[in-house]
Design a protein around this motif. Sequence first.
Motif, short mmCIF file in Angstrom:
data_model
loop_
_atom_site.label_atom_id
_atom_site.label_comp_id
_atom_site.label_asym_id
_atom_site.label_seq_id
_atom_site.Cartn_x
_atom_site.Cartn_y
_atom_site.Cartn_z
N ASN A 282 92.14 14.53 -37.95
CA ASN A 282 93.21 14.83 -38.99
C ASN A 282 93.93 15.44 -38.22
OD1 ASN A 282 91.85 12.68 -40.92
ND2 ASN A 282 91.26 14.72 -41.59
N LEU A 283 94.28 15.07 -36.73
CA LEU A 283 95.43 15.72 -36.09
C LEU A 283 96.54 15.83 -36.67
CD1 LEU A 283 95.36 17.71 -33.33
CD2 LEU A 283 94.81 15.94 -31.95
N GLU A 284 97.37 15.12 -37.27
CA GLU A 284 99.07 14.58 -37.05
C GLU A 284 98.91 15.45 -38.29
OE1 GLU A 284 101.78 11.16 -38.59
OE2 GLU A 284 99.74 10.52 -37.45
N GLU A 285 97.83 15.37 -39.35
CA GLU A 285 97.99 15.85 -40.73
C GLU A 285 98.07 17.81 -40.01
OE1 GLU A 285 96.19 13.17 -40.03
OE2 GLU A 285 96.46 12.38 -41.59
N LYS A 286 96.59 18.11 -38.63
CA LYS A 286 96.97 19.18 -39.17
C LYS A 286 97.75 20.07 -38.36
CE LYS A 286 91.62 19.16 -38.95
NZ LYS A 286 90.78 19.54 -37.97
N HIS B 251 94.33 17.14 -46.91
CA HIS B 251 93.73 16.27 -48.23
C HIS B 251 92.24 15.95 -47.84
CE1 HIS B 251 94.51 13.19 -45.05
NE2 HIS B 251 94.13 11.93 -45.28
N THR B 252 91.78 16.45 -46.60
CA THR B 252 90.65 15.48 -46.88
C THR B 252 89.51 16.33 -46.90
OG1 THR B 252 89.86 16.04 -44.04
CG2 THR B 252 90.94 14.31 -44.61
N LYS B 253 89.65 18.02 -47.15
CA LYS B 253 89.01 18.91 -47.49
C LYS B 253 89.38 19.49 -48.95
CE LYS B 253 89.43 19.87 -43.45
NZ LYS B 253 89.19 21.11 -42.53
N ILE C 172 99.32 25.68 -47.60
CA ILE C 172 99.63 25.10 -46.55
C ILE C 172 99.21 23.75 -46.92
CG2 ILE C 172 100.96 25.63 -45.07
CD1 ILE C 172 100.48 27.75 -45.17
N VAL C 173 100.09 22.41 -47.05
CA VAL C 173 99.11 21.22 -47.18
C VAL C 173 99.56 20.30 -46.68
CG1 VAL C 173 97.82 22.23 -49.16
CG2 VAL C 173 100.08 21.38 -49.54
N ASP C 174 99.15 19.07 -46.52
CA ASP C 174 100.33 17.95 -45.62
C ASP C 174 100.54 16.79 -46.82
OD1 ASP C 174 97.91 16.50 -46.90
OD2 ASP C 174 96.74 15.86 -44.84
N GLY C 175 101.20 17.00 -48.75
CA GLY C 175 101.56 16.03 -48.46
C GLY C 175 100.15 14.88 -49.39
N GLN C 176 99.11 15.11 -49.30
CA GLN C 176 98.67 14.00 -49.80
C GLN C 176 97.35 14.48 -50.43
OE1 GLN C 176 97.61 11.22 -46.46
NE2 GLN C 176 97.95 12.29 -45.47
N GLU C 177 97.21 15.42 -50.89
CA GLU C 177 95.98 16.35 -51.48
C GLU C 177 96.39 16.02 -53.15
OE1 GLU C 177 99.64 18.34 -52.07
OE2 GLU C 177 98.22 18.03 -50.43
N ASN D 118 100.56 26.48 -62.42
CA ASN D 118 99.81 27.64 -63.67
C ASN D 118 99.02 28.34 -63.39
OD1 ASN D 118 99.85 25.11 -65.67
ND2 ASN D 118 97.79 24.41 -65.45
N ASN D 119 99.02 29.30 -62.13
CA ASN D 119 98.69 30.86 -61.28
C ASN D 119 99.60 30.73 -60.58
OD1 ASN D 119 95.43 30.53 -62.53
ND2 ASN D 119 96.09 28.23 -61.76
N GLY D 120 100.78 30.63 -60.23
CA GLY D 120 101.45 31.23 -59.61
C GLY D 120 101.59 31.18 -58.40
N ILE D 121 101.54 30.48 -58.04
CA ILE D 121 101.26 29.80 -56.18
C ILE D 121 101.80 28.41 -55.53
CG2 ILE D 121 98.87 28.87 -54.69
CD1 ILE D 121 96.55 29.55 -56.98
N ALA D 122 102.33 28.97 -54.50
CA ALA D 122 103.65 28.37 -53.85
C ALA D 122 102.82 27.21 -53.53
CB ALA D 122 104.39 28.71 -52.67
N VAL D 123 102.98 25.96 -53.08
CA VAL D 123 102.64 24.19 -52.30
C VAL D 123 103.57 24.18 -51.41
CG1 VAL D 123 102.28 22.48 -52.11
CG2 VAL D 123 101.46 24.15 -54.73
N ILE D 124 103.64 24.72 -49.75
CA ILE D 124 104.40 24.21 -48.88
C ILE D 124 103.65 23.38 -48.17
CG2 ILE D 124 104.99 25.82 -46.80
CD1 ILE D 124 103.96 28.18 -47.74
#
Length: 255
Positions: free
Chosen positions: A79-83, A213-215, A234-239, A249-255
């Motif tokens: 998943n090099l592109e996503e990473k 997303h694979t994790k 910090i994610v690739d948007g496919q999670e 719900n827990n005040g965590i940002a999603v980047i």
Amino acid sequence: MLHVERRKEILNKILKEGSVKADALAKHYKVGVPTIRRDLKYLAAEYGIELTYGGAYAKESMAGQTTVEMNIAQKKLQNLEEKRIIAQKAAGLIEDGDTIALNSGSTVELILDYLEDINNLNVITLSLNVAFKASTIKGVNVFMPGGRLRSISGAFHGRSAEEFLRQFNIDKAFMGVLAVSIAKGVTHSSLEEIEINQTLAEISQKCYLMADHTKFDKVSLAKMFDLNIFDAFIVDGQEPEIYREYARNNGIAVI
């Protein structure tokens, strides 16, 4: 308590514990069982939990699948592109003069490819590969512990490594991970690496989860972190969407 807050708490409880009983919730919130059933029906419609006669439970897909660790060479090819997307987002959080921590994940190593306008940066890392790469970048000061090297990941661990790390005050820790689950948190296959990563998180002002997303919806041998220790995912948007809901719900940002 407003019904919105109660439903948020109930959803988090289902995600963390796997199931709930309506009568127990009614007693806890001091409301009638019919009120709790309405809450559960709402959560089933909005978030896909499953209803039972006496309560509700999380679907199997929320519970996680077992995963095993690959060696560092294999990880770099996955998943090099996503990473790279995730690494570039993470690099955007780093400011000149920061002291940052990078663990041994293959994703965090890629952060070093995207450092811009950095003249002075302290990098503390567990990873031999990360340390070598960082040492070639002008303006980057590299600190890494000794101890025992774990060949599959290229990471140092052990008591001397933990004692070394505790000298530092880290602004931002970027944590690559093996497996992420709502119910089990972040899990890993190596008890030695769990302890050293927990130390990194403990001495850092901010902590960032980096995962493609694979994790997600995966579980490994033992727990490393609760998800609520992170300031951002910090994610690739496919999670799966449920992780974004957990973050809200827990005040965590999603980047």
